[in-house]
Each structure stands twice: as C-alpha cells, then as structure tokens.
Write an enzyme that holds these catalytic residues in place. Structure first.
Site, PDB file in Angstrom:
ATOM      1  CB  THR A 368      -1.026   0.236   1.347  1.00 41.13           C
ATOM      2  OG1 THR A 368      -0.050  -0.388   2.611  1.00 41.13           O
ATOM      3  CG2 THR A 368      -2.034  -1.191   1.569  1.00 41.13           C
ATOM      4  CG  ASP A 369       4.526   3.251   2.034  1.00 39.36           C
ATOM      5  OD1 ASP A 369       3.275   4.399   1.828  1.00 39.36           O
ATOM      6  OD2 ASP A 369       5.288   3.419   2.962  1.00 39.36           O
ATOM      7  CG  ASP A 370       6.560  -0.132  -2.638  1.00 38.66           C
ATOM      8  OD1 ASP A 370       7.384   1.016  -3.811  1.00 38.66           O
ATOM      9  OD2 ASP A 370       6.822  -0.796  -1.872  1.00 38.66           O
ATOM     10  CD  GLU A 373       4.393   8.723  -1.148  1.00 40.63           C
ATOM     11  OE1 GLU A 373       5.352   9.340  -1.998  1.00 40.63           O
ATOM     12  OE2 GLU A 373       5.007   8.596   0.001  1.00 40.63           O
ATOM     13  CG  HIS A 444       2.981   7.798   2.840  1.00 42.29           C
ATOM     14  ND1 HIS A 444       4.280   7.142   3.003  1.00 42.29           N
ATOM     15  CD2 HIS A 444       3.821   8.826   3.052  1.00 42.29           C
ATOM     16  CE1 HIS A 444       5.177   7.850   3.797  1.00 42.29           C
ATOM     17  NE2 HIS A 444       4.830   8.725   3.590  1.00 42.29           N
TER      18      HIS A 444
END
Length: 621
Positions: A368-370, A373, A444
């Site tokens: 989810t973080d990638d 971003e 994020h």
C-alpha cells in the site's frame, strides 16, 4: 539564492542517476548477516566458491569495529547474533580462529552469552552444520500450513515477509539436516543451560511448554499428516517464485526457499533452484578497494519506491511535468502495475488486483505504501497517454480503499494482519512478524486520497481519524518504516494538512512544537535507531540529510516559515556535496524495528531535494 542553487545541483545529480529504462535505484545497504548467510548457503548447497569467499570475507572484515564486533547499523551498538554470523563467515573465508580480529570477536561473544544467547535464525544456520543441536531450537511443524485461514496461528496470521520465511523453514526444520561446515565454531559456546520457561499463566510460557510437547512428537516415527503438509508447503513455495527467481524480493524467504527445495530433492541444477541462485547474483555488488575486490549482497532492491520518490522530488524542484526524463520514468512505473492475484486476497477476496510492489519482481505482494507514493507522483506527470494514467490511478485507488483495516489505518501488505498470538511463539525472537496499520503508511495513503480530491471520502476520513488517534502524547508519530518519530511526524503532518486540517489545529501545533524542540544545534534533525528500543533516543541523533528533510516537509506543510525552517534549509545547503548529493552513512530506514535497519542510498538525495523544492515554492517572490 543558496537554496535555489542547492536545489539545482541536487536536481541535476538526481537526473544523472536515472537508468536508461526510466527507473532510479539506490543501493539498499543493511548489515553483514546477508553476506555471512550467503557463504553459509553456498557451503550447504555444495557450491562454495573460493573467490566469492575471499571477496565476501574482505567486505565483512572491513565492517568490523575496533572492539571486534559488528553492528546492525552505522554507529549502533554491537549485535551478538550478527557478530557470531560474521565470525563464522570469516572462518569459512579462511581466517584462523587465533587471528587477533577473531579473538576480539570471540571475547565479546563469550562475554555476552555465546551462541546460546543468539537469536533463533543464527542458531538455525549453525544447526544446518551440526554446530548447534536441532533439539534446542523451536519446532515449526509443517502441519501448520494445513490450518485454515480462520484458525489461530495459520500462516496468513503472519506478516507476508514472515509467512514467506516460516513456510520454507517448516521443511528445513522437519528435515533437520547436518552438512559439513569445514571448520568449527564450538569455541563460541558457553555451555549455558536453557533459560527457565515463563509462567504457565502467560501465553509465552504456554507456548514454550507446547514447544516441548512438539519436540516429543517429532520423535514419533509415524506422523499421519506430515507427508501431506510437506507437499503442501513445497507447492506453496513453488507457486510464489517470482520472475527473477526470488521470493518476495527479499533475502530471508529467498534463501530459506532455496534450502527447503534443495532438501525436498531439487538439485542446484534444477531450473527452479538455478533460477533462484542466478537471481541472487542480481543482488550482488562488487567493488574494487585498496584491499582488493569486495562483494556484498543487498537484502532487497527498491526501484519502484525510489522512482516514485524521485519523480516527486524532481516535480517539486520545478522539472516540467512533460520533461522526457519524467515521462520515461512514469512509463516504466505504469508497466510495473500488478494485476496478478496475491496473498492479500485471503483477507480481501473479490477485490480487483492492482497496486505496486517495492521491487522489480514481487507480483504476489504489492504494498500500500508504494502504491500511494506511485499515485502521488503519476498524477502530476504529463504523460502522453492520460487515459492510461487515469486507469492505473483509478484501479490503485479502488485497491487501496479495499485494503483499509477495520480500525481505519493501513498496514503495508495485508489488511487486518493484527493478531499478536504468534508473537508469543518461542520462534519469534527477531523482527516484526505481523503487519498492523502504521502512521507513516496511513499518512501517505490519506495524503494520496486528498491529492485526488477524495479527502472527504469515507476511507480518507477514517484514515484521518486513525492518525489523530495515534498521535503520541508528545506530539510526534511513531515511524514504522523509517527512523523513527521524525519519519512518522514528517509523513503525518503533510497528510493532515492535505486532508483539510489547518496549521492551527491542535494536533498540528503539537507536532510542530515537538519538531522545534528536537532540532539539533547545527540546524538539522536526526534520530538514532536506538529510539526503537530506548525512549531516551526518541528525536535524538546526529543530523542527517533525509531526516532534516522529513522535519522540514512537516514544518512547511504546517505553514511554518520561521527560524526553524531557515536553519534546517541552511543545514541542507551547508552540508551538500559539490556533486549535488549529501553524505549519509547513518541508516534512516527500518526493516524490523529493534532488529533490522536500512540505509537507502537515494534517501539522501530525493528527500532533501523535495524539501528544498517545497521551500522555494512558498518563499520565492
């Protein structure tokens, strides 16, 4: 203007690092256990190579400190398990046990409990060669892969990185192999007895006694489900091998899967194992030094993450959205969108696949973080196929909304991966084994929803509430994937403001106050990784380029333009190298809080450039 000149130099330097295919990738530096275990793996498989051992030995030797120890991060305290593994690897590389540098290491090891006090993973590696008894290791029965996903301690209750490690280790542990090491490290044992188990009234004590029962069951000649379980584990591993030959794009499941398949009868010439070993070579870095060639392994590679951050940095620094370098990068990223099924679907069945992974090849585990971003960057690039971009962003947004956990936050790889029961197992003495929501990841994603004009959507509002509820009493946020409260706060404040909170909101003011109170005398910010285990280090440490940038991003988002911001910008300008980069030997990335840390070599460029660009945007006439 010095800040503008610094931004221009950093911008030019970052552009010079772009690969012809469009991506960026900085080295992902960790500790020498990667290199030590690589030598042990090759010795176990019977493919040891004298040149590799010598080059790896030089690298490991170069990382030893004056007191004979090795640490898990630059400037950190000595680590017993890392020192034992490094010592063992140097013995494989030909260093005699009575060499001065190994005598110093041995003295530290014995003074701190010897092999008996090392973590489970270190003792597993030694058990493979008869240097530690299997009987004194926790049992991981293969039958656990047969547990349904609703049953406690099933493999999907583990974080994806732990799950991918545990499954092959059930095969290794059931086989209990013993190969010739060629040397011995018995001199590192103290002879100490096992510690007394915890109280029966605790989960840890109950599991310790259950482990004793499992040890007795392992001696039974008949295990009705063992064959089925081993077959299931083997198939599970094979089904998850990636195109580059690896598993999960990270070292632990990669090497343990090779060991497991080898013990299941796959030779080193078998296509599956050959592909895996060849893939590991792609994680190898060789450099010529004054001592000769050195060889080291990256634990992982981060091209998608690095490229997304580089795109944002360059856009913030004024590179036009239609610049060919940015379009080329966006095109590469679009090609990396994942449309395959993965383990995340166990908790979220029926959701359409999308998202991005951290690595070149990790289609089973988008995170989810990638994804957040990537979307934040892609939406700003003037790609010649806007419909293609809109489609990818739409699919990713839908996927992220579905991956929200019940409490409103987001974990990195799975939804609702929060059961703490397996943390009590005797096996779990190293690293995070679950993937609960964290402030940095949630921030994020909230920031991404707000950037897409979806700040009022239910997922965004629940995420915002989660962030407010998880602010620390001192005004900071814990950083799961970066060091530490500076990282968490640097992510949370821009998200809060993007979601509609003003700079006067109490949560924002508390965060600003915390950052101001933790600015170093030189104008920068830093937080030592010891803050994960010792609260006295929270917000304290040598100033670094990446952490100074994180603090500035929060202050700028909160509307701050005063002395703290000016001093932080001055620190970045003053410490910049002539080539446009910054020196940053400190590790500011986190793999497992308290245990495993990362120095992302591109962090020292992308985050300072982002901070300088945003500062110039709000202060230029």
């Amino acid at each position: 203007m010095p800040a503008a000149q610094a931004a221009q130099r950093a911008r030019d330097y970052l552009l010079s690092l772009q690969h012809d295919e469009g991506w960026w990738k900085g080295e992902l530096q960790t500790n020498v256990t990667m290199d030590a275990e690589d030598l042990l793996l090759r010795r176990f498989l019977g493919i040891a190579d004298a040149r590799i051992e010598q080059e790896t030995g030089r690298w490991i030797r170069s990382q030893q400190r004056a007191d004979g120890t090795w640490a898990n991060f630059h400037g950190g305290p000595a680590d017993l398990s890392t020192t034992v593994e490094a010592y063992t690897a140097l013995r494989l590389a030909g260093d005699p046990a009575d060499a001065a540098h190994l005598r110093r290491a041995k003295e530290y090891i014995l003074d701190h409990g010897g092999i008996e006090a090392t973590r489970v993973f270190t003792r597993i590696w030694l058990a493979l060669f008869g240097e530690w008894p299997w009987e004194r290791l926790p049992v991981l029965p293969p039958e656990m892969v047969l547990l349904p996903d609703w049953f406690p301690l099933n493999i999907y209750d583990w974080a994806c990185w732990a799950r991918q490690t545990v499954v092959p280790l059930t095969i290794v542990g059931s086989a209990r192999p013993r190969r010739d090491l060629g040397v011995t490290v018995q001199e590192l044992r103290t002879g100490a007895d096992l510690p007394e188990p915890d109280s029966w009234l605790s989960w840890a004590g109950a599991f310790q006694r259950l482990d004793g029962v499992l040890h007795r069951l392992e001696k039974f000649p008949v295990k009705p489900l063992r064959g089925l379980a081993l077959d299931r584990a083997e198939k599970w591993i094979l089904d998850r091998q990636e195109d580059d030959g690896g598993w999960g794009g990270i070292q632990p499941p990669w090497v343990y899967s090779i060991l497991a398949l080898h013990l299941r009868g796959y030779s080193t010439d078998h296509p599956v194992v050959r592909k895996a070993l060849d893939g590991l070579d792609g994680f190898t870095i060789r450099e010529r030094t004054e001592e000769g060639w050195v060889r080291r392994l990256e634990a992982c590679q981060s091209p998608v993450w690095d490229t997304a951050l580089a795109l944002t940095a360059l856009l913030d620094a004024g590179v036009p959205p239609d610049d060919p370098a940015l379009v080329r990068a966006a095109d590469w990223v679009l090609g990396e969108e994942i449309n395959a099924e993965g383990d995340w679907q166990v908790r979220r069945p029926g959701v359409r696949p999308s998202g991005w992974a951290f690595e070149f090849a990790n289609d089973h585990y988008p995170d989810t973080d990638d994804t957040a971003e990537v979307v934040l960057a892609l939406r700003r690039v003037a790609h010649p196929e806007p419909e293609r971009v809109r489609g990818a962003v739409s699919r990713a947004t839908e996927w992220l909304a579905a991956m929200q956990s019940r409490d409103g936050g987001w974990g990195a790889f799975d939804a609702d991966n929060t059961s703490t029961l397996n943390e009590k197992l005797p096996f779990c003495d190293f690293g995070a084994v679950i993937d609960p929501p964290s402030a940095d990841v949630t921030a994020h994603i909230v920031e991404m929803f707000a950037a897409l004009q979806l700040g009022g959507s239910r997922p965004a509002r629940r995420g915002l509430r989660w962030l407010l509820d998880h602010q620390e009493p001192d005004g900071s946020w814990f950083g799961r994937w970066g060091a530490n409260h500076v990282y968490g706060t640097g992510a949370a404040v821009p998200a809060l403001v993007a979601a509609g909170l003003t700079g006067t909101h109490p949560a924002v003011r508390k965060a600003v106050g915390w950052l101001a109170a933790h600015q170093n005398a030189d104008g920068g910010w830093g937080e030592d990784l010891r803050s994960y285990v010792d609260p006295a280090w929270v917000g304290r440490g040598e100033s670094t380029a990446s952490q100074t940038a994180w603090a500035l991003l929060a202050l700028l988002a909160a509307g701050e333009r005063g002395e703290e911001v000016r001093r932080g910008i001055d620190w970045l300008v003053r410490t910049q190298r002539p080539d446009g980069g910054w020196d940053e030997p400190q590790f500011t990335g986190t793999g497992f809080p308290g245990d495993f840390y990362i120095n992302y070599h591109l962090y020292r460029v992308v985050f300072p450039l982002t901070a300088l660009g945003r500062y110039l945007e709000v202060t230029s006439p």
